[in-house]
Every structure is written in structure tokens, then in C-alpha cells.
Design a protein around this motif. Structure first.
Motif, short mmCIF file in Angstrom:
data_model
loop_
_atom_site.label_atom_id
_atom_site.label_comp_id
_atom_site.label_asym_id
_atom_site.label_seq_id
_atom_site.Cartn_x
_atom_site.Cartn_y
_atom_site.Cartn_z
N ARG A 278 65.28 126.34 38.09
CA ARG A 278 65.30 126.02 36.82
C ARG A 278 65.96 124.66 36.35
NH1 ARG A 278 61.47 129.10 33.71
NH2 ARG A 278 60.93 130.64 35.30
N LYS A 279 66.90 124.13 37.33
CA LYS A 279 67.67 122.88 36.86
C LYS A 279 66.91 121.90 36.63
CE LYS A 279 71.09 119.67 38.58
NZ LYS A 279 71.93 119.56 39.94
N GLU A 280 66.03 121.40 37.47
CA GLU A 280 65.04 120.20 37.34
C GLU A 280 64.39 120.31 35.80
OE1 GLU A 280 65.12 117.58 39.29
OE2 GLU A 280 66.68 118.83 40.41
N LEU A 281 63.79 121.31 35.52
CA LEU A 281 63.21 121.27 34.26
C LEU A 281 64.02 121.04 33.04
CD1 LEU A 281 60.89 124.66 34.84
CD2 LEU A 281 60.33 122.32 34.69
N PHE A 282 65.40 121.58 33.17
CA PHE A 282 66.37 121.67 31.90
C PHE A 282 67.70 121.10 31.98
CE2 PHE A 282 64.00 125.74 32.08
CZ PHE A 282 63.20 125.40 30.97
N VAL A 283 67.72 119.91 33.28
CA VAL A 283 68.98 119.30 33.44
C VAL A 283 69.47 118.53 32.24
CG1 VAL A 283 68.15 117.26 34.58
CG2 VAL A 283 70.27 118.43 35.10
N GLU A 284 68.82 118.11 31.58
CA GLU A 284 69.22 117.00 30.20
C GLU A 284 69.61 117.83 29.22
OE1 GLU A 284 69.53 113.66 29.76
OE2 GLU A 284 69.20 113.80 32.04
N ASN A 285 68.82 118.75 28.75
CA ASN A 285 69.16 119.62 27.37
C ASN A 285 69.56 121.04 27.70
OD1 ASN A 285 68.66 117.25 25.64
ND2 ASN A 285 66.65 117.68 26.28
N GLY A 286 69.67 121.56 28.80
CA GLY A 286 70.06 122.96 29.03
C GLY A 286 68.68 123.63 29.11
N SER A 287 68.99 124.93 29.47
CA SER A 287 67.91 125.97 29.62
C SER A 287 67.66 126.52 28.15
CB SER A 287 68.40 127.15 30.28
OG SER A 287 69.35 127.87 29.17
N GLU B 147 66.71 139.72 28.96
CA GLU B 147 66.49 138.77 30.45
C GLU B 147 67.85 138.66 30.99
OE1 GLU B 147 64.09 135.32 30.18
OE2 GLU B 147 62.86 136.16 28.41
N LEU B 148 69.01 138.57 30.53
CA LEU B 148 70.12 138.49 31.35
C LEU B 148 70.32 139.65 32.34
CD1 LEU B 148 72.68 137.43 28.38
CD2 LEU B 148 71.86 135.96 30.12
N ARG B 149 69.75 140.77 31.81
CA ARG B 149 69.87 141.96 32.66
C ARG B 149 69.14 141.61 33.93
NH1 ARG B 149 69.13 144.61 27.42
NH2 ARG B 149 70.76 145.28 26.79
N GLU B 150 68.19 141.05 34.04
CA GLU B 150 67.18 140.87 35.36
C GLU B 150 67.74 139.94 36.27
OE1 GLU B 150 63.26 139.39 33.79
OE2 GLU B 150 63.28 140.97 32.17
N ASN C 231 65.90 138.15 38.23
CA ASN C 231 65.55 136.98 38.38
C ASN C 231 65.88 135.85 37.65
OD1 ASN C 231 63.28 137.51 39.82
ND2 ASN C 231 61.74 138.22 38.10
N PHE C 232 66.64 136.27 36.36
CA PHE C 232 67.40 135.35 35.55
C PHE C 232 68.57 134.79 36.49
CE2 PHE C 232 71.18 134.36 33.03
CZ PHE C 232 70.79 133.41 32.18
N THR C 233 69.40 135.61 37.43
CA THR C 233 70.25 135.05 38.09
C THR C 233 69.68 134.24 39.24
OG1 THR C 233 70.28 137.09 39.37
CG2 THR C 233 71.93 136.99 37.63
N GLN D 145 67.26 132.39 39.05
CA GLN D 145 66.45 131.12 38.50
C GLN D 145 67.59 130.12 37.94
OE1 GLN D 145 63.79 132.59 35.52
NE2 GLN D 145 62.39 133.00 36.98
N TYR D 146 68.78 130.45 37.37
CA TYR D 146 69.66 129.88 36.72
C TYR D 146 70.87 129.91 37.67
CZ TYR D 146 66.62 129.62 32.82
OH TYR D 146 65.65 129.52 32.04
N GLY D 147 71.21 130.68 38.78
CA GLY D 147 72.52 130.64 39.59
C GLY D 147 73.56 131.31 38.87
N ILE D 148 73.28 132.23 38.03
CA ILE D 148 74.49 132.69 37.30
C ILE D 148 74.43 134.21 37.69
CG2 ILE D 148 75.08 133.54 35.19
CD1 ILE D 148 73.90 131.38 33.66
N ALA D 149 76.08 134.69 38.00
CA ALA D 149 76.22 135.92 38.20
C ALA D 149 75.96 136.80 37.41
CB ALA D 149 77.76 136.02 38.63
N ARG D 150 75.29 137.96 37.86
CA ARG D 150 74.83 139.25 36.83
C ARG D 150 76.02 139.86 36.79
NH1 ARG D 150 73.05 144.16 36.95
NH2 ARG D 150 71.66 144.55 35.36
#
Length: 160
Positions: free
Chosen positions: A50-59, A66-69, A71-73, A75-80
């Protein structure tokens, strides 16, 4: 007279001190109906779908569900992080707080100050690793920079 719903940002890198800051905010700052925005800043070189889509202004704002899913981790590279989810669930259930997350890419000092403006935060809570004077000079202090430059009140929660 109805009280204004506040928007409280929590800087979250999933370290023990950022989790401590989240707990402190929920226990001491969040009131019924407030909105909690978990703000995560990933390194500028991070490569996520998702970075390419939102690099300027964030997600976009990501709801707690969705944080529980997984896929979120991905797509955004965040640890669940179950501990963070539990704290947010508790705040939602006991205080009626609405919890969302937003991911930025870049320098945490700059992005956190930008987030204050972009998200119209009433308050920002950050954790502090408690760097000594020498490390703070060499590495810089995110919390120090944000306290000096953010346009809203900033609470710094120190680690043990």
C-alpha cells in the motif's frame, strides 16, 4: 451542554514504551466517546503493497476491526500486536472510544507533526525511550522534536 469529542493521537511503533503510552492515554486521558488514532510511521525505504498509494499523505484511517486482520499487517507492514488490540478493545468497550489507525512513511519527527495537522488532533501522546544526553544528540529524539514543534498539546510517557 454536550462535550466535544476529542481526537487523541498515539504514536505507536509497538515498542514497550509506545504500548505504555497507549495504556497511559486510555487510563488517564481518554473520555467517553473520544476517538483514538494510532499513528505508525514506517521507514521511508519500507516496501509494502500500500505504500505506493499512500506515501505522500499516509494510509486511510483503518478501523479497529481491520487491525485484527492478517491482511492489514501484510499490506502495511505493521506487526499484528494482540496487546495493542486488547488495549484498544478495552477502551472501546469501557469508554465508548472509537479506535482507528493510520500509517505514514518517512521521518517519524516530521510525520508525527504533520499528522497533528492532517488529523486535527486535540492531543498527541508519545512514548520516550529515555535516551541519555549523548544518544539524544547523536540519534535525535522524536519526542523532543514533537513537543517543540507540534501544534497541539503533547504528553510524553517515559519508559521505566
Amino acid at each position: 451542554m454536550a462535550t466535544k469529542t476529542r481526537i487523541v493521537g498515539i504514536a505507536m511503533d509497538f515498542s514497550p514504551t509506545s504500548k505504555l503510552a497507549l495504556r497511559w492515554a486510555v487510563d488517564n486521558l481518554i473520555s467517553r466517546g473520544d476517538q483514538i488514532i494510532i499513528i505508525n510511521v514506517e521507514p521511508p525505504h519500507a516496501d509494502h503493497t500500500r505504500k505506493e498509494l499512500f506515501v505522500e499523505n499516509g494510509s486511510p484511517l483503518v478501523p479497529l476491526e481491520e487491525l485484527r486482520e492478517i491482511n492489514f499487517t501484510k499490506q502495511y507492514g505493521i506487526a499484528r500486536d494482540p496487546e495493542v488490540i486488547d488495549i484498544l478493545d478495552s477502551a472501546s468497550k469501557t469508554k465508548g472510544a472509537k479506535a482507528v489507525a493510520k500509517v505514514y512513511w518517512g521521518d517519524p519527527r516530521e510525520k508525527l507533526c504533520s499528522a497533528v495537522e492532517d488529523l486535527h488532533l486535540d492531543s498527541l501522546v508519545v512514548g520516550s525511550r529515555g535516551l541519555g544526553a549523548i544518544k539524544r544528540v547523536l540519534l535525535g529524539s522524536v519526542s523532543n522534536h514533537v513537543v517543540r514543534n507540534a501544534s497541539c498539546p503533547v504528553t510524553v510517557v517515559k519508559g521505566k
